[in-house]
Design an enzyme around this catalytic site. Structure first.
Site, PDB file in Angstrom:
ATOM      1  N   SER A 178       3.543  -5.597  -7.785  1.00  0.00           N
ATOM      2  CA  SER A 178       2.171  -6.017  -7.394  1.00  0.00           C
ATOM      3  C   SER A 178       2.113  -7.401  -6.826  1.00  0.00           C
ATOM      4  O   SER A 178       2.875  -7.423  -5.580  1.00  0.00           O
ATOM      5  CB  SER A 178       1.439  -6.011  -8.480  1.00  0.00           C
ATOM      6  OG  SER A 178      -0.181  -5.942  -8.322  1.00  0.00           O
TER       7      SER A 178
ATOM      8  N   ASP B 237      -0.842   0.602  -7.997  1.00  0.00           N
ATOM      9  CA  ASP B 237       0.009  -0.772  -8.597  1.00  0.00           C
ATOM     10  C   ASP B 237       1.153  -0.071  -9.349  1.00  0.00           C
ATOM     11  O   ASP B 237       1.082   0.515 -10.582  1.00  0.00           O
ATOM     12  CB  ASP B 237      -1.072  -1.482  -9.401  1.00  0.00           C
ATOM     13  CG  ASP B 237      -0.705  -2.632  -9.820  1.00  0.00           C
ATOM     14  OD1 ASP B 237       0.606  -2.831 -10.142  1.00  0.00           O
ATOM     15  OD2 ASP B 237      -1.372  -3.608  -9.623  1.00  0.00           O
TER      16      ASP B 237
END
Length: 276
Positions: A41, A156
């Protein structure tokens, strides 16, 4: 004596991820070599820029030059099927920094992680355009549209691997430095009654926005796995980011400073391991 390879795992944490910059800048100042890098991320963004060859000071300068108005212009709100934000404008900005470079063209080995939202598998991305890997790794579920690649719908990486310590080890690192910027939730699995006030406030609870709900949802899921992952690192750096939310991009300078301070605290142990 064979030179030890130092790898660094940069965890997810949205705005809090800017602390990674301070950590990397301190490591550079102390001449600590980084041979391998992996990120999830927010850590994927910083890691990609660093692996491309940008210094931490250069990354910091670019981050601090992005004003709030420009950030809002990066949000292309619509109704894509898999998220509220399509991500095209954000991609355009990231591409202006990362460019069209392929993983094989980076200055050092770099990998980022994403999650196959249909199978739950962790997907390691180390081939193809770097920008596509980073885009998948930062796709917070529901907020950002999922990325389709090779028949997978990727979101993510923090859902399954918040701080990719094992991945850095698998990439060949002898010493693994883990940088965790997402708050661990000590009350996960604690049972309370509805009459009890929350343990982390004094009776005044700020209503969370949608992004905070999504990020905390991921944080709750990953609290236990993050702790287990950090236990497998040789060095753990956790900047003191109390009071800084996932959306506090205006506190970029503070995050970077806290990253620097946390790296200073770990420096003696890092140098000790390198000297062994």
């Amino acid at each position: 004596m064979k030179k030890k390879k130092v790898g660094i795992a940069l965890g997810g944490g949205a705005a809090r991820g800017m602390a990674h910059i301070g950590v990397l800048e301190r490591l550079e100042k102390e001449n600590i070599p980084i041979d391998i890098i992996a990120g999830t991320s927010a850590g994927a963004i910083v890691g990609a820029l660093f692996a491309k060859g940008m210094s931490a000071a250069e990354i910091k300068r670019e981050v601090l030059d992005i004003d709030l108005l420009k950030r809002w212009k990066l949000i292309d709100v619509g109704l894509p099927k898999t998220g509220f934000i399509g991500g095209k404008k954000l991609m355009a900005m990231l591409q202006s920094y990362i460019g069209d470079i392929d993983f094989s063209e980076l200055k050092m080995p770099f990998t980022c992680t994403a999650t196959d939202i249909l199978s739950g598998e962790e997907v390691v991305i180390d081939k193809g355009p770097v920008i596509e890997g980073v885009r998948a790794s930062i796709a917070v579920p529901i907020v950002f549209a999922a990325c389709e690649r090779n028949g997978r719908f990727l979101v993510d990486g923090g859902l399954v691997d918040q701080v990719p310590v094992d991945l850095v080890r698998d990439m060949g690192a002898d010493i693994v430095i883990a940088v965790s910027v997402s708050p661990r939730m000590p009350n996960v699995n604690k049972r309370v009654t509805i009459d009890e006030a929350p343990s982390d406030n004094k009776g005044k609870t700020k209503k969370p926005n949608m992004y905070t709900i999504m990020m905390n949802h991921m944080g709750i899921i990953n609290s236990q796995t993050t702790t287990a992952s950090l236990e497998r690192a040789d060095i753990v750096i956790e900047p003191r980011l109390t009071g800084i939310s996932f959306t506090d991009f205006k506190k970029a300078e503070q995050c970077i400073t806290e990253g620097d301070f946390a790296a200073i605290d770990a420096m003696l142990e890092i140098k000790r391991l390198l000297a062994q």
